[in-house]
Design an enzyme around this catalytic site. Sequence first.
Site, PDB file in Angstrom:
ATOM      1  N   CYS A 189      -7.559 -10.849   1.699  1.00  0.00           N
ATOM      2  CA  CYS A 189      -7.518 -10.432   3.103  1.00  0.00           C
ATOM      3  C   CYS A 189      -7.617 -11.649   4.015  1.00  0.00           C
ATOM      4  O   CYS A 189      -8.604 -12.387   3.958  1.00  0.00           O
ATOM      5  CB  CYS A 189      -8.664  -9.472   3.406  1.00  0.00           C
ATOM      6  SG  CYS A 189      -8.640  -8.993   5.137  1.00  0.00           S
ATOM      7  N   CYS A 221     -15.644  -8.690   7.219  1.00  0.00           N
ATOM      8  CA  CYS A 221     -15.508  -8.991   8.659  1.00  0.00           C
ATOM      9  C   CYS A 221     -15.856  -7.716   9.403  1.00  0.00           C
ATOM     10  O   CYS A 221     -16.066  -6.675   8.784  1.00  0.00           O
ATOM     11  CB  CYS A 221     -14.081  -9.473   8.958  1.00  0.00           C
ATOM     12  SG  CYS A 221     -12.886  -8.151   9.220  1.00  0.00           S
ATOM     13  N   LYS A 277      -5.086   7.550  12.681  1.00  0.00           N
ATOM     14  CA  LYS A 277      -5.578   8.057  11.398  1.00  0.00           C
ATOM     15  C   LYS A 277      -6.012   9.522  11.504  1.00  0.00           C
ATOM     16  O   LYS A 277      -6.756   9.883  12.408  1.00  0.00           O
ATOM     17  CB  LYS A 277      -6.742   7.187  10.926  1.00  0.00           C
ATOM     18  CG  LYS A 277      -6.282   5.741  10.688  1.00  0.00           C
ATOM     19  CD  LYS A 277      -7.373   4.851  10.153  1.00  0.00           C
ATOM     20  CE  LYS A 277      -6.794   3.505   9.730  1.00  0.00           C
ATOM     21  NZ  LYS A 277      -7.830   2.565   9.275  1.00  0.00           N
ATOM     22  N   LYS A 301      -2.352   1.863  15.113  1.00  0.00           N
ATOM     23  CA  LYS A 301      -2.487   2.783  13.993  1.00  0.00           C
ATOM     24  C   LYS A 301      -3.158   4.086  14.437  1.00  0.00           C
ATOM     25  O   LYS A 301      -3.970   4.087  15.374  1.00  0.00           O
ATOM     26  CB  LYS A 301      -3.280   2.142  12.853  1.00  0.00           C
ATOM     27  CG  LYS A 301      -4.638   1.624  13.273  1.00  0.00           C
ATOM     28  CD  LYS A 301      -5.422   1.003  12.121  1.00  0.00           C
ATOM     29  CE  LYS A 301      -5.160  -0.462  11.946  1.00  0.00           C
ATOM     30  NZ  LYS A 301      -6.075  -1.147  11.036  1.00  0.00           N
ATOM     31  N   CYS A 323     -15.170  -3.418   1.071  1.00  0.00           N
ATOM     32  CA  CYS A 323     -13.747  -3.638   1.328  1.00  0.00           C
ATOM     33  C   CYS A 323     -13.237  -4.764   0.430  1.00  0.00           C
ATOM     34  O   CYS A 323     -14.010  -5.455  -0.223  1.00  0.00           O
ATOM     35  CB  CYS A 323     -13.527  -3.993   2.787  1.00  0.00           C
ATOM     36  SG  CYS A 323     -14.041  -5.673   3.162  1.00  0.00           S
ATOM     37  N   ARG A 344      -1.065   7.255   9.795  1.00  0.00           N
ATOM     38  CA  ARG A 344      -1.253   6.702   8.454  1.00  0.00           C
ATOM     39  C   ARG A 344      -1.457   7.795   7.410  1.00  0.00           C
ATOM     40  O   ARG A 344      -1.592   8.972   7.749  1.00  0.00           O
ATOM     41  CB  ARG A 344      -2.504   5.803   8.464  1.00  0.00           C
ATOM     42  CG  ARG A 344      -2.435   4.635   9.433  1.00  0.00           C
ATOM     43  CD  ARG A 344      -1.457   3.609   8.941  1.00  0.00           C
ATOM     44  NE  ARG A 344      -1.533   2.375   9.680  1.00  0.00           N
ATOM     45  CZ  ARG A 344      -2.350   1.355   9.403  1.00  0.00           C
ATOM     46  NH1 ARG A 344      -3.221   1.448   8.438  1.00  0.00           N
ATOM     47  NH2 ARG A 344      -2.297   0.253  10.115  1.00  0.00           N
ATOM     48  N   CYS A 360     -13.338  -1.821   7.364  1.00  0.00           N
ATOM     49  CA  CYS A 360     -12.472  -1.110   6.410  1.00  0.00           C
ATOM     50  C   CYS A 360     -13.236  -0.248   5.412  1.00  0.00           C
ATOM     51  O   CYS A 360     -12.665   0.681   4.840  1.00  0.00           O
ATOM     52  CB  CYS A 360     -11.581  -2.097   5.676  1.00  0.00           C
ATOM     53  SG  CYS A 360     -10.458  -2.963   6.781  1.00  0.00           S
ATOM     54  N   ARG A 416       0.860  -1.199   0.000  1.00  0.00           N
ATOM     55  CA  ARG A 416       0.000   0.000   0.000  1.00  0.00           C
ATOM     56  C   ARG A 416       0.887   1.237   0.000  1.00  0.00           C
ATOM     57  O   ARG A 416       1.828   1.314   0.785  1.00  0.00           O
ATOM     58  CB  ARG A 416      -0.863  -0.030   1.261  1.00  0.00           C
ATOM     59  CG  ARG A 416      -1.862   1.077   1.378  1.00  0.00           C
ATOM     60  CD  ARG A 416      -2.601   1.009   2.703  1.00  0.00           C
ATOM     61  NE  ARG A 416      -3.449  -0.151   2.844  1.00  0.00           N
ATOM     62  CZ  ARG A 416      -3.890  -0.608   4.017  1.00  0.00           C
ATOM     63  NH1 ARG A 416      -3.553  -0.006   5.144  1.00  0.00           N
ATOM     64  NH2 ARG A 416      -4.669  -1.666   4.078  1.00  0.00           N
TER      65      ARG A 416
END
Length: 580
Positions: A451, A490, A226, A224, A445, A160, A494, A91
């Site tokens: 994934c 899931c 954001k 993370k 997603c 991020r 995302c 990414r």
Amino acid sequence: MAFTSNLPATDRSRDISQPVEKLAPEEALKVGSDYLAGGISDDLADEITGAVDEGNNKLMKFHGIYMQDDRDIRDERRHQKLEPAYTYMLRARMPGGVCTPEQWLKIDELGRAYGNDQFRLTTRQTFQFHYLLKDSLRLIMEGLRDVGVDSKAACGDVARTVMSGVNPGLSKLHKQVYEQAQKTSDHAIHQTSAFEEVWFNEKPAEPRGENEEPFYGKQYMPRKFKIGFAIPPSNDIDIYSQDLGFIAVSSRGKLKGFNVCVGGGMGRTDRAPETYPRLSDVIGYIEVDQLLDTVDAVMAVQRDFGARDVRAHARFKYTVDDKGVDWIKAAIEDFAGFGLQPAKPYEFDTNGDLLGWVTGDDGLEHCTLFIENGRIINREGLPLLDGLRAIARTGKCIFRMTPNQSVVLSDIAPADRPEIESLLKEYGIGQEAISSGLRANSMACVALPTCHLAMAESERYLPELVTKIEGQLAKYGLMEEPITIRMTGCPNGCARPYIAEIALTGRAPGKYNLYLGAGFHGQRLNKMLLENVGEDKILETLEPTFAAFAKDRQPGEHYGDFVVRTGVVPEVKEGRFFND
Ligand code: SRM
Ligand code: SF4
């Protein structure tokens, strides 16, 4: 509330004082990694396996890379006693999603050469390659570097990719805000020379020492982090889902400052009520020149007070709830050395993309294309990869990746518009692909097959489900109605499903939780209506809500508001999710 810190606010190089053995294993991994170098280089050189070891896999995330395996053939490989078909996802970091035609052409070239003839736009305005083999990773890094792109801070326990409202045609403020987002990204990024050493074999002049990471130290963030910038009235970046959000405030077309939002996040785990999505709180207002100090202060509070023992509790949203919003605000002010002013008024009206052409104040033209779930690939009847390459080859537009996995062809001189339009027509790209207001506001997603956390299909299934739902919408005259629908494989969230009017999160193959009732511009979480249900039940549940909506809605009322008002989703409180 008084903020009591046992830390000097000025000491930004300190490592967390708790003994690492008491912390989550990832903390010890970071500390022992020589600032993220780990043994990645050795694992890359190992030709016996397509894999890297578990620790190095975790460290590679800080370099923007995830090891994956093709789940479509996992069982078959197991039966054949072969190691899983290991591939890698890479990414990139693209603050505000801005990509020059030269960069687009390089991404296209690398995707064709190493990534199965495709790449993927993401919900955070950047792109990913999938299906990369271990021995191609350095080649990709080099290719990206040639055009000034890297994958630092695209993943890992750091700040991020910084998001920013995408469409320059919609606001005079766009350029000013984007510059601040870019500055924030450069400021918050980690410093380690390990990136250049691992990928470009550039040995640092000095061995990495105590000053390698003046802000992060050896333990980086607990998790993370954001950051995003929204430009009202568009909430395209879903400001309330960011750990730290800035809402632009202006006067007569000039950016004055930002309302500051803290503690948003989507991730949750089924059957773990201690995990939950949370919308951020607006805690005050800052002037533009206070921005970077505010970023430092908010990140320092999370760096020093975020949970490092239980990883599932390590996001900033939990720190905010554990300590309380007042305490967090006081702590931020203490670190920053100034107080926040009261928040200024603002209004959002959508979190979607405005599709089609708009002309900016400066006379430049911008065209937002709908890219279903962000996959850039040639399909029969829709050669997107080729079409966008042809457009990039003209060099006559900037590509801006949207927070809804689509792309704006921007900054086009009026004289060049016919050429771009004719290429869009030639390749069949554009509005024709959008059959309804629901599809235009849909997002899924990645999920299967890459994934490893996916429990159900998402990107490969949502388009088909939308077609079936469209059958119902057509019956009630609702095809044009903009309704947000988001699906994930899931509960991690995302595609930011918990702020969609209709959402589905995967539980098992073919089985989803169904949520309804979020606010159209991302201001209210939705509520789970059904757990672990299949397509028939989903369609059977939705149809009567559409029938009632068509019949009983108030003027201008959105679907999400309607289902809440009429009690389809009982007990949804403004701004709070309290299903579990
Ligand atoms: Fe995500 C993990 C894909 C945006 C919450 N996400 C993953 C991983 C890396 C799976 C993994 O850990 O192995 C997925 C890779 C799948 C693949 O094959 O590519 C993945 N996330 C994505 C992308 C590509 C989805 C997409 O279809 O566009 C998005 C990439 C964004 C980017 O460019 O950086 C993506 N992920 C998000 C968002 C949305 C956002 O940030 O605006 C969220 C919810 C917001 C949030 O963070 O709270 C999100 N991803 C997660 C989580 C849950 C985090 C949590 O707090 O619980 C995980 C799991 C984890 O981190 O352990 C995760
Ligand atoms: Fe994977 Fe789950 Fe994220 Fe979808 S929501 S990409 S299935 S982690």
